[in-house]
Write a protein that holds these residues in place. Structure first.
Motif, mmCIF file in Angstrom:
data_model
loop_
_atom_site.group_PDB
_atom_site.id
_atom_site.type_symbol
_atom_site.label_atom_id
_atom_site.label_comp_id
_atom_site.label_asym_id
_atom_site.label_seq_id
_atom_site.Cartn_x
_atom_site.Cartn_y
_atom_site.Cartn_z
ATOM 1 N N VAL A 149 -0.753 -1.374 -4.354
ATOM 2 C CA VAL A 149 -2.128 -1.783 -4.085
ATOM 3 C C VAL A 149 -2.873 -0.567 -3.569
ATOM 4 O O VAL A 149 -2.368 0.160 -2.720
ATOM 5 C CB VAL A 149 -2.189 -2.917 -3.029
ATOM 6 C CG1 VAL A 149 -3.632 -3.194 -2.630
ATOM 7 C CG2 VAL A 149 -1.540 -4.180 -3.546
ATOM 8 N N ARG A 150 -4.044 -0.348 -4.114
ATOM 9 C CA ARG A 150 -4.917 0.718 -3.627
ATOM 10 C C ARG A 150 -6.327 0.148 -3.574
ATOM 11 O O ARG A 150 -6.611 -0.881 -4.184
ATOM 12 C CB ARG A 150 -4.818 1.956 -4.500
ATOM 13 C CG ARG A 150 -5.291 1.776 -5.909
ATOM 14 C CD ARG A 150 -5.006 3.024 -6.784
ATOM 15 N NE ARG A 150 -5.555 2.835 -8.102
ATOM 16 C CZ ARG A 150 -5.080 2.014 -9.030
ATOM 17 N NH1 ARG A 150 -4.020 1.294 -8.791
ATOM 18 N NH2 ARG A 150 -5.665 1.931 -10.210
ATOM 19 N N VAL A 151 -7.198 0.814 -2.864
ATOM 20 C CA VAL A 151 -8.569 0.321 -2.723
ATOM 21 C C VAL A 151 -9.510 1.290 -3.438
ATOM 22 O O VAL A 151 -9.467 2.494 -3.215
ATOM 23 C CB VAL A 151 -8.959 0.177 -1.229
ATOM 24 C CG1 VAL A 151 -10.403 -0.281 -1.102
ATOM 25 C CG2 VAL A 151 -8.010 -0.778 -0.518
ATOM 26 N N GLU A 152 -10.317 0.703 -4.336
ATOM 27 C CA GLU A 152 -11.308 1.472 -5.096
ATOM 28 C C GLU A 152 -12.658 0.797 -4.914
ATOM 29 O O GLU A 152 -12.807 -0.377 -5.272
ATOM 30 C CB GLU A 152 -10.945 1.511 -6.579
ATOM 31 C CG GLU A 152 -9.649 2.213 -6.881
ATOM 32 C CD GLU A 152 -9.264 2.129 -8.363
ATOM 33 O OE1 GLU A 152 -9.996 1.499 -9.162
ATOM 34 O OE2 GLU A 152 -8.213 2.701 -8.704
ATOM 35 N N ASN A 153 -13.620 1.528 -4.353
ATOM 36 C CA ASN A 153 -14.970 1.007 -4.155
ATOM 37 C C ASN A 153 -14.965 -0.336 -3.418
ATOM 38 O O ASN A 153 -15.666 -1.282 -3.803
ATOM 39 C CB ASN A 153 -15.704 0.869 -5.488
ATOM 40 C CG ASN A 153 -15.850 2.191 -6.192
ATOM 41 O OD1 ASN A 153 -16.130 3.212 -5.557
ATOM 42 N ND2 ASN A 153 -15.627 2.198 -7.497
ATOM 43 N N GLY A 154 -14.125 -0.465 -2.383
ATOM 44 C CA GLY A 154 -14.091 -1.660 -1.580
ATOM 45 C C GLY A 154 -13.293 -2.805 -2.162
ATOM 46 O O GLY A 154 -13.197 -3.878 -1.568
ATOM 47 N N ARG A 155 -12.690 -2.592 -3.308
ATOM 48 C CA ARG A 155 -11.917 -3.663 -3.968
ATOM 49 C C ARG A 155 -10.454 -3.247 -4.049
ATOM 50 O O ARG A 155 -10.116 -2.174 -4.528
ATOM 51 C CB ARG A 155 -12.475 -3.901 -5.375
ATOM 52 C CG ARG A 155 -11.750 -4.987 -6.132
ATOM 53 C CD ARG A 155 -12.484 -5.327 -7.424
ATOM 54 N NE ARG A 155 -11.719 -6.244 -8.232
ATOM 55 C CZ ARG A 155 -11.642 -7.557 -8.021
ATOM 56 N NH1 ARG A 155 -12.282 -8.081 -7.003
ATOM 57 N NH2 ARG A 155 -10.928 -8.328 -8.801
ATOM 58 N N ALA A 156 -9.580 -4.159 -3.571
ATOM 59 C CA ALA A 156 -8.136 -3.913 -3.701
ATOM 60 C C ALA A 156 -7.742 -4.092 -5.161
ATOM 61 O O ALA A 156 -8.146 -5.065 -5.804
ATOM 62 C CB ALA A 156 -7.349 -4.861 -2.809
ATOM 63 N N VAL A 157 -7.007 -3.126 -5.671
ATOM 64 C CA VAL A 157 -6.596 -3.153 -7.085
ATOM 65 C C VAL A 157 -5.073 -3.074 -7.125
ATOM 66 O O VAL A 157 -4.473 -2.300 -6.415
ATOM 67 C CB VAL A 157 -7.190 -1.956 -7.839
ATOM 68 C CG1 VAL A 157 -6.759 -1.951 -9.290
ATOM 69 C CG2 VAL A 157 -8.698 -1.961 -7.712
ATOM 70 N N ALA A 175 0.842 -1.208 0.000
ATOM 71 C CA ALA A 175 0.000 0.000 0.000
ATOM 72 C C ALA A 175 0.874 1.255 0.000
ATOM 73 O O ALA A 175 0.611 2.194 -0.761
ATOM 74 C CB ALA A 175 -0.927 -0.009 1.213
ATOM 75 N N ASP A 176 1.914 1.275 0.833
ATOM 76 C CA ASP A 176 2.797 2.448 0.921
ATOM 77 C C ASP A 176 3.498 2.734 -0.404
ATOM 78 O O ASP A 176 3.721 3.889 -0.762
ATOM 79 C CB ASP A 176 3.842 2.270 2.024
ATOM 80 C CG ASP A 176 3.238 2.313 3.426
ATOM 81 O OD1 ASP A 176 2.058 2.720 3.555
ATOM 82 O OD2 ASP A 176 3.941 1.919 4.377
ATOM 83 N N GLU A 177 3.850 1.669 -1.129
ATOM 84 C CA GLU A 177 4.533 1.830 -2.414
ATOM 85 C C GLU A 177 3.551 2.121 -3.548
ATOM 86 O O GLU A 177 3.970 2.295 -4.699
ATOM 87 C CB GLU A 177 5.334 0.565 -2.727
ATOM 88 C CG GLU A 177 6.489 0.336 -1.770
ATOM 89 C CD GLU A 177 7.130 -1.037 -1.956
ATOM 90 O OE1 GLU A 177 6.842 -1.718 -2.967
ATOM 91 O OE2 GLU A 177 7.922 -1.421 -1.071
ATOM 92 N N GLY A 178 2.276 2.124 -3.242
ATOM 93 C CA GLY A 178 1.270 2.407 -4.264
ATOM 94 C C GLY A 178 0.997 1.242 -5.190
ATOM 95 O O GLY A 178 0.349 1.410 -6.229
#
Length: 175
Positions: A167-175, A162-165
Motif C-alpha cells: 500500500v502506498r499513498v498517491e495524491n491522498g489516496r491509498a493505492v 505500507a512497509d512491504e510496499g
C-alpha cells in the motif's frame, strides 16, 4: 532510591535487590526463606513499595497485557488489590477478554469491557496510519475481518502493508 522513598522499606532491600539481579553481601535473602514464604516476601515487598509511594502522593499503577502474567504475578496483584481500599491508589489492569481474573475484589473493581472496533473505525485507523484521505473499496473490510477489530492488530497490519510496499499513498489516496 528505595531509602529515599521511605526508610520503612529498608527491610525489603534483599527482595528488591534480588528481583533486580543486583548482588549484595549486606542485603541477602535469608537462606531459610524459601517456597511459599519467599513468594509472600516478594508480594509484601512489592505491595510495600507501591503503598509507600501512594502514601506520599496519590498513585495510579497501570499494568498492561495482564493476560500474559504468570501465577506469581497474579498472586502479587491479588495481594495488592486487597490493600487498594486503604491507600490513595488506583490500579488499572488491561487484559484480553478470555483472561480469568483471580485478583479482582467485586467491591473495589470496575470492569470496563472494550468492544472491538467497527469497520468504520478500522477505516479511520488505516487512513490515519497511512495519512490517506481515501482507501480502496473493500480494503477496510478485509483488514477488519482479518484483525477482528482489534486496534493494535489494525495498526500492525496497516504498517506492515505500507512497509512491504503493498500500500502506498498517491495524491491522498491509498493505492
Amino acid at each position: 532510591a528505595v531509602r529515599a522513598i521511605s526508610p520503612a522499606l529498608e527491610p525489603y532491600l534483599p527482595q528488591y535487590l534480588h528481583l533486580l539481579s543486583i548482588p549484595s553481601e549486606t542485603h541477602r535473602i535469608p537462606a531459610s526463606l524459601q517456597g511459599d514464604a519467599l513468594r509472600r516476601a516478594f508480594e509484601e515487598a512489592f505491595a510495600a513499595i507501591v503503598t509507600e509511594n501512594a502514601r506520599q502522593q496519590p498513585m495510579v499503577l497501570i499494568l498492561e497485557d495482564w493476560h500474559w502474567a504468570d501465577e506469581a504475578s497474579d498472586s502479587t496483584l491479588r495481594h495488592l488489590a486487597g490493600l487498594v481500599p486503604h491507600h490513595p491508589l488506583q490500579v488499572v489492569v488491561s487484559y484480553r477478554p478470555d483472561y480469568e481474573r483471580k485478583w479482582a475484589n467485586p467491591q473495589n473493581n470496575t470492569p470496563l469491557v472494550l468492544q472491538p472496533l467497527g469497520e468504520a473505525e478500522t477505516a479511520a485507523m488505516l487512513r490515519s496510519v497511512w495519512k490517506a484521505e481515501q482507501l480502496p473499496d473493500g480494503l477496510a473490510a478485509q483488514v477488519h475481518t482479518r484483525t477482528g477489530g482489534t486496534a493494535l492488530f489494525n495498526e500492525e497490519v496497516a504498517r506492515g502493508l505500507a512497509d512491504e510496499g503493498k500500500v502506498r499513498v498517491e495524491n491522498g489516496r491509498a493505492v
